[in-house]
Design a protein around this motif. Structure first.
Motif, PDB file in Angstrom:
ATOM      1  N   GLU A 192      -0.319   1.780   4.414  1.00 36.39           N
ATOM      2  CA  GLU A 192       1.257   1.673   4.835  1.00 36.39           C
ATOM      3  C   GLU A 192       1.627   0.489   5.832  1.00 36.39           C
ATOM      4  O   GLU A 192       0.579   0.563   6.723  1.00 36.39           O
ATOM      5  N   ARG A 193       2.642   0.112   5.694  1.00 39.75           N
ATOM      6  CA  ARG A 193       3.012  -1.195   6.723  1.00 39.75           C
ATOM      7  C   ARG A 193       4.497  -1.044   6.581  1.00 39.75           C
ATOM      8  O   ARG A 193       5.122  -1.213   5.718  1.00 39.75           O
ATOM      9  N   GLN A 194       4.961  -1.096   7.818  1.00 35.63           N
ATOM     10  CA  GLN A 194       6.297  -1.049   8.223  1.00 35.63           C
ATOM     11  C   GLN A 194       6.817  -2.084   9.099  1.00 35.63           C
ATOM     12  O   GLN A 194       5.918  -2.415  10.123  1.00 35.63           O
ATOM     13  N   GLU A 242      -3.743   6.365   1.829  1.00 37.38           N
ATOM     14  CA  GLU A 242      -2.531   5.463   1.715  1.00 37.38           C
ATOM     15  C   GLU A 242      -2.238   4.463   2.638  1.00 37.38           C
ATOM     16  O   GLU A 242      -2.343   4.562   3.751  1.00 37.38           O
ATOM     17  N   ASP A 293      -1.487   3.356  -2.725  1.00 41.23           N
ATOM     18  CA  ASP A 293      -2.656   4.260  -2.776  1.00 41.23           C
ATOM     19  C   ASP A 293      -3.163   4.277  -4.176  1.00 41.23           C
ATOM     20  O   ASP A 293      -2.476   3.701  -5.225  1.00 41.23           O
ATOM     21  N   GLU A 298       6.314  -0.773   3.075  1.00 40.22           N
ATOM     22  CA  GLU A 298       5.295  -1.184   1.758  1.00 40.22           C
ATOM     23  C   GLU A 298       4.182   0.294   1.843  1.00 40.22           C
ATOM     24  O   GLU A 298       3.772   0.418   3.036  1.00 40.22           O
ATOM     25  N   SER A 299       3.870   0.586   0.870  1.00 36.51           N
ATOM     26  CA  SER A 299       2.666   1.528   0.966  1.00 36.51           C
ATOM     27  C   SER A 299       2.147   1.286  -0.394  1.00 36.51           C
ATOM     28  O   SER A 299       2.638   0.870  -1.527  1.00 36.51           O
TER      29      SER A 299
END
Length: 174
Positions: free
Chosen positions: A35-37, A33, A46, A43-44
């Motif tokens: 993921e950016r926070q 996955e 996969d 936001e993620s």
């Protein structure tokens, strides 16, 4: 490495799509996955692929994913899941909508897409949530990209990731 809850959700997803889908898969695999926070967004993305025994079975699965039944079932299921979560006093979730998308997937056996949206409310603050599920068939494989975010990935980023999946699928030898 899936949790029990994730496995249960996967089984419910398969029940919504119907018995024609995901039967006798030779292989199922998921990507890591992404993921950016930030302080204002999560936001993620996969992806997963399932290899069916035949191209005909993969085609059945794609047809099931495009069906009104599947979309309606997922809308109800997701609303139940979100409503069951503890939102605290003053919190609620709006009905979940699952709208059909038709992403471009040149050189594949056809594509499908769902845009899943709802709004969470907490003490009068509205928080829209969206997820896109985009997929296509290629030979005996069904490939799906799942994009979730508050807000979701930009359209150009989502299209870039989807095109990358298509390119990788088409690059595999028979």
């Amino acid at each position: 490495s899936e949790t029990h809850a994730e496995k249960q959700t996967g089984h419910q997803f398969r029940r919504c799509v119907g018995p024609a889908a995901f039967k006798d898969a030779l292989l199922e695999a998921s990507s890591e996955e992404f993921e950016r926070q930030t302080s204002s967004s999560i936001e993620s993305a996969d992806s997963f692929v399932e290899v069916a025994r035949t191209a005909a079975v993969a085609t059945e699965e794609l047809q099931a994913m495009r069906s009104e039944h599947s979309r309606g079932c997922m809308s109800s299921f997701l609303h139940q899941v979100f409503s069951a979560q503890s939102h605290g006093e003053g919190g609620s979730v709006s009905p979940v909508s699952v709208d059909a998308l038709t992403p471009a997937a040149p050189g594949t056996a056809g594509a499908f897409g769902w845009r899943i949206s709802t709004t969470f409310s907490l003490h009068g603050i509205q928080i829209p949530a969206r997820a896109d599920l985009l997929g296509f068939g290629y030979r005996t494989a069904v490939v799906v990209l799942f994009d979730l975010g508050l807000p979701r990935l930009s359209s150009s980023e989502e299209q870039r990731l989807f095109a990358l999946l298509i390119s990788r699928a088409r690059g595999f030898a028979t």
